[in-house]
Design an enzyme around this catalytic site. Structure first.
Site, PDB file in Angstrom:
ATOM      1  N   ARG A  87      41.003  37.462  30.817  1.00 16.51           N
ATOM      2  CA  ARG A  87      41.417  38.697  30.562  1.00 16.51           C
ATOM      3  C   ARG A  87      41.616  38.832  28.440  1.00 16.51           C
ATOM      4  O   ARG A  87      41.968  39.266  28.121  1.00 16.51           O
ATOM      5  CB  ARG A  87      42.280  39.705  31.209  1.00 16.51           C
ATOM      6  CG  ARG A  87      41.734  39.515  32.498  1.00 16.51           C
ATOM      7  CD  ARG A  87      42.662  40.344  33.821  1.00 16.51           C
ATOM      8  NE  ARG A  87      42.242  42.015  33.037  1.00 16.51           N
ATOM      9  CZ  ARG A  87      41.935  42.773  32.870  1.00 16.51           C
ATOM     10  NH1 ARG A  87      40.633  42.892  33.767  1.00 16.51           N
ATOM     11  NH2 ARG A  87      42.015  44.106  32.317  1.00 16.51           N
ATOM     12  N   ARG A 104      35.948  41.338  23.198  1.00 20.58           N
ATOM     13  CA  ARG A 104      35.555  42.922  22.837  1.00 20.58           C
ATOM     14  C   ARG A 104      35.568  43.438  21.290  1.00 20.58           C
ATOM     15  O   ARG A 104      34.582  43.878  20.656  1.00 20.58           O
ATOM     16  CB  ARG A 104      36.014  43.102  23.653  1.00 20.58           C
ATOM     17  CG  ARG A 104      36.098  43.148  24.993  1.00 20.58           C
ATOM     18  CD  ARG A 104      36.450  44.141  25.979  1.00 20.58           C
ATOM     19  NE  ARG A 104      35.679  44.882  27.639  1.00 20.58           N
ATOM     20  CZ  ARG A 104      36.435  44.719  28.230  1.00 20.58           C
ATOM     21  NH1 ARG A 104      37.862  44.319  27.970  1.00 20.58           N
ATOM     22  NH2 ARG A 104      36.382  45.020  29.652  1.00 20.58           N
ATOM     23  N   HIS A 117      32.910  42.172  31.590  1.00 21.18           N
ATOM     24  CA  HIS A 117      33.750  42.382  32.522  1.00 21.18           C
ATOM     25  C   HIS A 117      35.101  41.257  32.785  1.00 21.18           C
ATOM     26  O   HIS A 117      34.068  40.004  33.229  1.00 21.18           O
ATOM     27  CB  HIS A 117      33.153  43.481  33.476  1.00 21.18           C
ATOM     28  CG  HIS A 117      33.798  43.010  34.775  1.00 21.18           C
ATOM     29  ND1 HIS A 117      35.599  44.738  35.471  1.00 21.18           N
ATOM     30  CD2 HIS A 117      34.291  42.702  36.129  1.00 21.18           C
ATOM     31  CE1 HIS A 117      35.327  44.523  36.642  1.00 21.18           C
ATOM     32  NE2 HIS A 117      35.390  43.111  37.204  1.00 21.18           N
TER      33      HIS A 117
END
EC number: 2.7.4.6
Length: 141
Positions: A87, A104, A117
């Site tokens: 994450r 990202r 994801h």
């Protein structure tokens, strides 16, 4: 810290940009091992089932349409504190808010086409891994 497994999807936007290797390299350089991987074209039913928890939300239809718009790479990653580490590597859901150097920030176009994801908990990781992989397809290394 314990060795964990987490689930990752490299989404259609990132696959189309031909950055699968660059993203996977970031996982590996951070100490995560790929213990299962498939390049896959999701069916509408698979995408709806995977994201079923969001079915009542307004963005569900667009999410499903995006996830079936091109191939994805589904992966199982293994390593120390793998869920939190993945994450952290991904960055914020909205790439405009993602820290510099995160996946990202570097590869995502928008909050919808956000490149990757990753599981957000051990329970989610277990559910998501088993959704796409039989136990015999995940190989410790």
């Amino acid at each position: 810290m314990a060795v964990q497994r987490t689930f990752s999807i490299i989404k259609p936007d990132a696959v189309a940009k031909n950055v699968i290797g660059e993203i996977t390299t970031r996982f590996e350089k951070a100490g995560l091992k790929v213990v299962a991987s498939k390049l896959k074209q999701l069916s509408k039913a698979e995408a709806e089932g995977f994201y079923a928890e969001h079915s009542a939300r307004g963005f569900f239809g667009d999410l499903v349409a995006f996830m079936i718009s091109g191939p994805v790479v589904v992966q199982v990653l293994e390593g120390e504190n793998a869920i939190a580490l993945n994450r952290e590597l991904m960055g914020a859901t909205n790439p405009k808010e993602a820290a510099a150097g995160t996946i990202r920030a570097d590869f995502a176009e928008s909050i919808d086409a956000n490149a990757v994801h990753g599981s957000d908990s051990e329970a989610a990781a277990a559910r998501e891994i088993s959704y796409f992989f039989a136990a015999t397809e995940v190989t410790a290394r």
